[in-house]
Design a protein around this motif. Structure first.
Motif, PDB file in Angstrom:
ATOM      1  N   UNK A  14      -9.553 -11.177  12.640  1.00 46.38           N
ATOM      2  CA  UNK A  14     -11.005 -11.125  12.830  1.00 46.38           C
ATOM      3  C   UNK A  14     -11.725 -10.717  11.547  1.00 46.38           C
ATOM      4  N   UNK A  15     -10.989 -10.726  10.427  1.00 49.73           N
ATOM      5  CA  UNK A  15     -11.505 -10.442   9.085  1.00 49.73           C
ATOM      6  C   UNK A  15     -11.881  -8.981   8.901  1.00 49.73           C
ATOM      7  N   UNK A  16     -11.053  -8.076   9.441  1.00 45.26           N
ATOM      8  CA  UNK A  16     -11.284  -6.644   9.258  1.00 45.26           C
ATOM      9  C   UNK A  16     -10.586  -6.154   7.993  1.00 45.26           C
ATOM     10  N   UNK A  17     -11.382  -5.791   6.987  1.00 44.00           N
ATOM     11  CA  UNK A  17     -10.819  -5.242   5.760  1.00 44.00           C
ATOM     12  C   UNK A  17     -10.187  -3.880   6.013  1.00 44.00           C
ATOM     13  N   UNK A  18     -10.734  -3.115   6.964  1.00 47.09           N
ATOM     14  CA  UNK A  18     -10.168  -1.813   7.309  1.00 47.09           C
ATOM     15  C   UNK A  18      -8.735  -1.966   7.809  1.00 47.09           C
ATOM     16  N   UNK A  19      -8.513  -2.975   8.647  1.00 45.89           N
ATOM     17  CA  UNK A  19      -7.183  -3.200   9.203  1.00 45.89           C
ATOM     18  C   UNK A  19      -6.189  -3.574   8.112  1.00 45.89           C
ATOM     19  N   UNK A  20      -6.629  -4.397   7.165  1.00 54.10           N
ATOM     20  CA  UNK A  20      -5.749  -4.769   6.055  1.00 54.10           C
ATOM     21  C   UNK A  20      -5.392  -3.550   5.220  1.00 54.10           C
ATOM     22  N   UNK A  21      -6.375  -2.702   4.978  1.00 55.20           N
ATOM     23  CA  UNK A  21      -6.134  -1.495   4.193  1.00 55.20           C
ATOM     24  C   UNK A  21      -5.132  -0.583   4.896  1.00 55.20           C
ATOM     25  N   UNK A  22      -5.244  -0.443   6.202  1.00 52.28           N
ATOM     26  CA  UNK A  22      -4.320   0.428   6.933  1.00 52.28           C
ATOM     27  C   UNK A  22      -2.917  -0.160   6.936  1.00 52.28           C
ATOM     28  N   UNK A  23      -2.812  -1.476   7.079  1.00 51.29           N
ATOM     29  CA  UNK A  23      -1.496  -2.108   7.035  1.00 51.29           C
ATOM     30  C   UNK A  23      -0.846  -1.893   5.672  1.00 51.29           C
ATOM     31  N   UNK A  24      -1.654  -1.991   4.613  1.00 50.84           N
ATOM     32  CA  UNK A  24      -1.126  -1.751   3.270  1.00 50.84           C
ATOM     33  C   UNK A  24      -0.692  -0.291   3.116  1.00 50.84           C
ATOM     34  N   UNK A  25      -1.470   0.639   3.654  1.00 56.31           N
ATOM     35  CA  UNK A  25      -1.099   2.051   3.569  1.00 56.31           C
ATOM     36  C   UNK A  25       0.236   2.314   4.254  1.00 56.31           C
ATOM     37  N   UNK A  26       0.513   1.577   5.305  1.00 49.42           N
ATOM     38  CA  UNK A  26       1.769   1.765   6.030  1.00 49.42           C
ATOM     39  C   UNK A  26       2.959   1.148   5.296  1.00 49.42           C
ATOM     40  N   UNK A  27       2.760  -0.033   4.728  1.00 50.24           N
ATOM     41  CA  UNK A  27       3.907  -0.791   4.238  1.00 50.24           C
ATOM     42  C   UNK A  27       3.873  -1.109   2.743  1.00 50.24           C
ATOM     43  N   UNK A  28       2.848  -0.645   2.036  1.00 49.78           N
ATOM     44  CA  UNK A  28       2.783  -0.927   0.608  1.00 49.78           C
ATOM     45  C   UNK A  28       3.941  -0.331  -0.166  1.00 49.78           C
ATOM     46  N   UNK A  29       4.344   0.895   0.186  1.00 52.60           N
ATOM     47  CA  UNK A  29       5.437   1.555  -0.542  1.00 52.60           C
ATOM     48  C   UNK A  29       6.773   0.845  -0.369  1.00 52.60           C
ATOM     49  N   UNK A  30       7.224   0.587   0.873  1.00 53.98           N
ATOM     50  CA  UNK A  30       8.499  -0.127   1.002  1.00 53.98           C
ATOM     51  C   UNK A  30       8.439  -1.554   0.468  1.00 53.98           C
ATOM     52  N   UNK A  31       7.261  -2.196   0.568  1.00 52.54           N
ATOM     53  CA  UNK A  31       7.126  -3.548   0.033  1.00 52.54           C
ATOM     54  C   UNK A  31       7.324  -3.543  -1.479  1.00 52.54           C
ATOM     55  N   UNK A  32       6.693  -2.591  -2.161  1.00 53.16           N
ATOM     56  CA  UNK A  32       6.847  -2.512  -3.618  1.00 53.16           C
ATOM     57  C   UNK A  32       8.280  -2.127  -3.988  1.00 53.16           C
ATOM     58  N   UNK A  33       8.875  -1.214  -3.228  1.00 55.37           N
ATOM     59  CA  UNK A  33      10.239  -0.786  -3.507  1.00 55.37           C
ATOM     60  C   UNK A  33      11.202  -1.968  -3.464  1.00 55.37           C
ATOM     61  N   UNK A  34      11.048  -2.810  -2.451  1.00 52.31           N
ATOM     62  CA  UNK A  34      11.910  -3.986  -2.332  1.00 52.31           C
ATOM     63  C   UNK A  34      11.647  -4.975  -3.460  1.00 52.31           C
ATOM     64  N   UNK A  35      10.375  -5.243  -3.740  1.00 49.94           N
ATOM     65  CA  UNK A  35      10.034  -6.184  -4.807  1.00 49.94           C
ATOM     66  C   UNK A  35      10.540  -5.690  -6.161  1.00 49.94           C
TER      67      UNK A  35
END
Length: 212
Positions: free
Chosen positions: A34-55
């Motif tokens: 539904x184009x919620x930037x807040x939701x994207x930010x929260x998803x990144x806060x949850x998974x940004x660290x493991x995503x970067x670690x893997x990359x």
């Protein structure tokens, strides 16, 4: 994740207004749809660290790993409907995207370097000496492919626990919190899954026990 310059809006995380609880990952994807930037930010806060670690493990290069993570979250922003709950959790889906994009990035970078190397004076072509960790990155991509194939044969709950722990960098306690099961259940799933992985992978890779 800031990055209006890269097309991804950044805003503060959002919580469920009705209950004050953190919203589920699937609900966040629906809000992103539904184009919620807040939701994207929260998803990144949850998974940004493991995503970067893997990359980072696959790409070696920090900047390349950062680009991979940005690229993955842009994919999520543009088309969150690509997530299929029948194939696993949101976290597993995201880390799978990161893995594929990181391997592709390593291959693109290797191709780019080959194309930009000038021929030697006698006209013979020569290869770029591998930079620090380049051989490890290549080997890691091959091994990761074998591990991914073996993981795909495991039951979904075992695959999810192992993917979060080994690819995502989470502890067993964090995995238990993420998937909503007791710590003992996570330990059991990982023990059983690891045992099966050893039998499937054989001499290709040594799977270590997760003791955290």
């Amino acid at each position: 994740m800031t990055d209006a310059s890269r097309g991804v809006p950044r805003a503060a995380p959002q919580r469920d207004d009705a209950h004050g609880d953190v919203v589920t990952d699937v609900t966040l994807l629906e809000r992103i749809g539904d184009r919620s930037a807040d939701a994207l930010a929260q998803l990144y806060d949850r998974f940004g660290r493991p995503a970067y670690s893997l990359a980072r493990r696959i790409c070696i290069d920090e900047a390349l790993a950062e680009d991979v993570v940005q690229e993955v979250f842009l994919v999520v922003w543009r088309d969150p409907g690509r997530f299929d709950p029948a194939r696993g959790s949101v976290s597993t889906w995201l880390l799978t995207l990161v893995h594929h994009r990181a391997v592709d990035a390593v291959r693109r970078e290797a191709t780019r370097r080959r194309r930009t190397v000038a021929p030697s004076e006698d006209g013979e072509e020569w290869n770029v000496p591998p930079g620090p960790g380049a051989d490890q990155a290549a080997l890691g991509a091959v091994v990761a492919g074998k591990v991914r194939d073996a993981l795909a044969s495991l039951p979904a709950e075992q695959r999810e626990a192992l993917a979060l722990a080994y690819f995502g960098g989470y502890t067993q306690r964090e995995v238990a919190s993420l998937v909503g099961v007791p710590l003992g259940t996570v330990k059991s799933r990982m023990f059983t899954g690891t045992k099966k992985l050893r039998s499937l992978l054989g001499p290709h890779v040594e799977v270590e026990e997760e003791g955290r």
